[in-house]
Design an enzyme around this catalytic site. Structure first.
Site, mmCIF file in Angstrom:
data_model
loop_
_atom_site.group_PDB
_atom_site.id
_atom_site.type_symbol
_atom_site.label_atom_id
_atom_site.label_comp_id
_atom_site.label_asym_id
_atom_site.label_seq_id
_atom_site.Cartn_x
_atom_site.Cartn_y
_atom_site.Cartn_z
ATOM 1 C CB CYS A 11 -0.902 -0.099 1.334
ATOM 2 S SG CYS A 11 -0.118 0.034 2.958
ATOM 3 C CG ASN A 14 4.467 -1.751 5.287
ATOM 4 O OD1 ASN A 14 5.400 -2.177 5.736
ATOM 5 N ND2 ASN A 14 3.295 -2.936 5.338
ATOM 6 C CB CYS A 16 -3.761 1.571 7.085
ATOM 7 S SG CYS A 16 -3.424 3.126 7.969
ATOM 8 N NE ARG A 17 -4.515 1.397 1.733
ATOM 9 C CZ ARG A 17 -4.301 2.309 0.667
ATOM 10 N NH1 ARG A 17 -5.247 2.317 -0.273
ATOM 11 N NH2 ARG A 17 -3.328 3.067 0.763
ATOM 12 C CB SER A 18 0.269 -3.458 2.683
ATOM 13 O OG SER A 18 1.132 -2.640 3.472
ATOM 14 C CG ASP A 126 -5.445 5.585 2.342
ATOM 15 O OD1 ASP A 126 -5.379 5.123 3.786
ATOM 16 O OD2 ASP A 126 -4.463 6.589 1.953
HETATM 17 P P1 4NP Z 1 -1.764 2.851 4.022
HETATM 18 O O1 4NP Z 1 -2.350 4.395 4.538
HETATM 19 O O2 4NP Z 1 -1.270 3.218 2.707
HETATM 20 O O3 4NP Z 1 -3.154 1.830 3.934
HETATM 21 O O4 4NP Z 1 -0.622 2.324 5.080
HETATM 22 C C1 4NP Z 1 -1.861 5.224 4.448
HETATM 23 C C2 4NP Z 1 -0.896 5.602 5.792
HETATM 24 C C3 4NP Z 1 -0.387 6.935 5.764
HETATM 25 C C4 4NP Z 1 -0.513 7.582 5.013
HETATM 26 C C5 4NP Z 1 -1.580 7.644 3.987
HETATM 27 C C6 4NP Z 1 -2.166 6.286 3.816
HETATM 28 N N1 4NP Z 1 0.029 9.001 4.969
HETATM 29 O O5 4NP Z 1 -0.348 10.087 4.334
HETATM 30 O O6 4NP Z 1 0.866 9.175 5.725
#
Ligand code: 4NP
Length: 158
Positions: A11, A14, A16-18, A126
């Site tokens: 993602c 790294n 939240c989703r992945s 997201d």
């Molecule tokens: P992820 O979520 O891609 O599912 O881990 C996010 C984590 C951090 C951010 C965006 C999405 N960020 O903008 O910091």
């Protein structure tokens, strides 16, 4: 299953989703008494070395999985040789992977929900800027997507 099957979930951050996809896939593997190399990574570098977002840790724990020991890392070019399947959570992650993939590298790129017939072409949304309910939706998406992925991988070897 083909030899050296190894799966990397990707993602943006790294955190939240992945990590949730990695945790769900590990749970499916365990239930099927299978062992495969699995990891997750982010296309971005903001959260390298950090544990998963506390809301991601909470939803995983609610579903019986402790991901507090996971640490974020960024995708590297070497991942395209190490992993047979690199599975992106959304179209932006997939585009970043396509741009990074070295010529001739073995990794097959896909969207996670491509493996689920009814959700083909869809993104795992997201949840980072939303509330805790979004993380439950993420869990449901990655749970179903990773189950379908494992089913596909095991069918290939049948
Ligand atoms: P992820 O979520 O891609 O599912 O881990 C996010 C984590 C951090 C951010 C965006 C999405 N960020 O903008 O910091």
């Amino acid at each position: 299953m083909p030899p050296h099957t190894a799966i990397l979930f990707v993602c943006l951050g790294n955190i939240c989703r992945s990590p949730l996809a990695e945790a769900a896939f590990r749970a499916h593997l365990q239930a099927a008494s299978l062992a495969l190399e699995v990891d997750s990574a982010g296309t971005g570098d903001w959260h390298i070395g950090k544990p998963p977002d506390h809301r991601a840790q909470a939803v995983a724990l609610r579903h019986g999985v402790d991901i507090s020991g996971y640490r974020a890392r960024q995708v590297q070019r070497a991942d395209f040789a190490r992993y047979s399947h690199i599975v992106a959570m959304d179209h932006s992650n997939l585009a970043a992977l396509q741009a990074l993939k070295p010529e001739g590298a073995r990794a097959e790129l896909s969207l996670l929900l491509d493996h689920l017939d009814a959700r083909r072409g869809e993104a795992v949304a997201d949840p980072y800027f939303g509330d805790a309910r979004g993380f439950e939706i993420t869990w449901q998406d990655v749970w179903a997507g990773t189950a379908a992925l494992l089913q596909r991988l095991t069918q290939v070897s049948a």
